[in-house]
Motif scaffolding. Structure first.
Motif, mmCIF file in Angstrom:
data_model
loop_
_atom_site.group_PDB
_atom_site.id
_atom_site.type_symbol
_atom_site.label_atom_id
_atom_site.label_comp_id
_atom_site.label_asym_id
_atom_site.label_seq_id
_atom_site.Cartn_x
_atom_site.Cartn_y
_atom_site.Cartn_z
ATOM 1 N N PHE A 27 3.691 -5.102 5.727
ATOM 2 C CA PHE A 27 4.031 -3.903 4.974
ATOM 3 C C PHE A 27 4.653 -2.861 5.908
ATOM 4 N N ARG B 10 -7.055 -7.600 -0.213
ATOM 5 C CA ARG B 10 -6.110 -6.927 -1.112
ATOM 6 C C ARG B 10 -6.490 -7.092 -2.573
ATOM 7 N N CYS B 11 -7.311 -8.113 -2.894
ATOM 8 C CA CYS B 11 -7.624 -8.423 -4.294
ATOM 9 C C CYS B 11 -9.071 -8.125 -4.663
ATOM 10 N N LEU C 251 -6.948 -11.379 4.611
ATOM 11 C CA LEU C 251 -6.149 -10.240 4.152
ATOM 12 C C LEU C 251 -5.789 -10.366 2.673
ATOM 13 N N ARG C 252 -5.537 -11.582 2.225
ATOM 14 C CA ARG C 252 -5.255 -11.803 0.803
ATOM 15 C C ARG C 252 -6.447 -11.403 -0.042
ATOM 16 N N VAL D 174 -0.493 -4.180 8.474
ATOM 17 C CA VAL D 174 -1.448 -3.682 7.488
ATOM 18 C C VAL D 174 -1.823 -2.238 7.834
ATOM 19 N N HIS D 175 -2.733 -1.700 7.032
ATOM 20 C CA HIS D 175 -3.233 -0.344 7.264
ATOM 21 C C HIS D 175 -4.602 -0.412 7.945
ATOM 22 N N LEU E 158 2.584 -10.327 3.673
ATOM 23 C CA LEU E 158 1.558 -9.473 4.265
ATOM 24 C C LEU E 158 2.091 -8.720 5.489
ATOM 25 N N MET F 100 -7.696 0.155 5.650
ATOM 26 C CA MET F 100 -8.220 -0.945 4.836
ATOM 27 C C MET F 100 -9.243 -1.768 5.625
ATOM 28 N N TYR G 253 -13.236 -9.509 -5.266
ATOM 29 C CA TYR G 253 -12.765 -10.872 -5.077
ATOM 30 C C TYR G 253 -13.289 -11.816 -6.159
#
Length: 332
Positions: free
Chosen positions: A19, A94-95, A90-91, A44-45, A17, A48, A98
């Motif tokens: 980037f 990203r998914c 954060l995981r 991260v961004h 995580l 997001m 959920y």
């Protein structure tokens, strides 16, 4: 004024995580650092976080201050949250959308929900609440349908898929209380009320080869909740012993009183035996209520109708009273 940091003064990059194209670095401390570095860096961004959280969106909209910390060419923010909880959040982000089963069902989920509530990330909170309610229905008919599906899958030989339909109850109780999903507590507490203390999560029990046994993280259970479960077992046991006394009253138009009385005694002996075997009074009553029950043909029509109606009402009353029995019991 801009403050820069070198890599040694901050912490360790997260393995997955961090980037390089991200425009924001989040620094968070580990709960239990052990021998590792006490801080973890996530890159991260901003988009997001701002897209999913109005809290982050408002924070990023603030005018820049004179002192800006940067790291590796990006703005640096020191987070008050633990690195473990932030990693989980954060995981999940990203998914999205959920799915709880896409992740290892471990303690991190409570931390994810806590941060989702804190930062008003409704997409995650609502998803967790929705899945909890689907896994632990508050409606007795829906609970029975879930049990039928689980039993059918287990009998087909897929015990892992059957286990997914009734997840670990203690963690579910913690999650339900975090997000005020009170209905979830009904099924989770009921399952705990008939589980054995030897049915420990991640541990095999002596009966695992013969039947599918749900498990629980008993070590995480609050002492007050444990007392609620003990009292609930006593109340449920009393009701399954006291209520059958009413069955001595035969159907209004009974045509075989002696035979039907004898059959009723067999029914309750069978029910008591089934409860001792499964420790699950709702399921024991449901087995006797089914049309395939051998006792159906042993009762006259009037008593057969009376028996099915009584069992159905007894189960419904037991289920409806579970919240007051299990959750609302005063704990001094």
């Amino acid at each position: 004024m801009e403050i820069r940091h070198d890599s040694a003064s901050i912490g360790k990059h997260h393995e997955t995580l961090y980037f390089p194209a991200g425009d924001l670095v989040l620094a968070a401390s580990l709960k239990n650092p052990g021998h590792a570095d006490g801080s973890v860096l996530f890159r991260v961004h901003k988009f997001m976080l701002a897209h999913h959280s109005p809290i982050f969106n408002d924070m990023f909209a603030l005018p820049p201050v004179d002192t800006i910390e940067t790291y590796d060419g990006a703005n640096l923010v020191h987070m008050p949250d633990s690195a473990e909880d932030l990693e989980g959040l954060l995981r999940v982000l990203r998914c999205l959308p959920y799915n709880r089963r896409d992740f290892d069902e471990s303690y991190f989920l409570c931390g994810v929900l806590e941060l989702a509530i804190k930062y008003e990330i409704d997409s995650i909170r609502d998803r967790i609440v929705g899945q909890l309610k689907a896994e632990w229905p508050a409606d007795l008919e829906a609970w029975d349908q879930l049990e039928d599906r689980r039993q059918a899958i287990w009998k087909a030989g897929d015990s892992d898929a059957a286990a997914e339909l009734l997840p670990e109850p203690v963690l579910s109780i913690q999650l339900a209380r975090q997000c005020d999903a009170r209905d979830v507590l009904l099924g989770a507490f009921y399952q705990l009320s008939w589980l054995s203390a030897w049915d420990i999560w991640d541990c095999a029990s002596p009966d695992d080869d013969a039947t599918f046994n749900p498990k629980a993280r008993w070590n995480l259970l609050d002492s007050r909740d444990l007392l609620r479960i003990i009292r609930a077992r006593e109340v449920l046991s009393f009701r399954t012993k006291a209520d059958p006394v009413k069955m001595h009253f035969l159907g209004k138009r009974c045509s075989e009183s002696e035979s039907c009385n004898r059959t009723f005694r067999l029914i309750w002996e069978d029910m008591s035996s089934e409860i001792c075997r499964t420790r699950d009074p709702l399921e024991a009553l449901r087995i006797l209520q089914r049309p395939s029950s051998p006792y159906t043909s042993m009762l006259c029509l009037s008593c057969c109708i009376h028996e099915k109606t009584f069992l159905r009402n007894m189960r419904k009353k037991m289920w409806d009273n579970l919240l007051s029995t299990i959750i609302s019991i005063p704990i001094s």
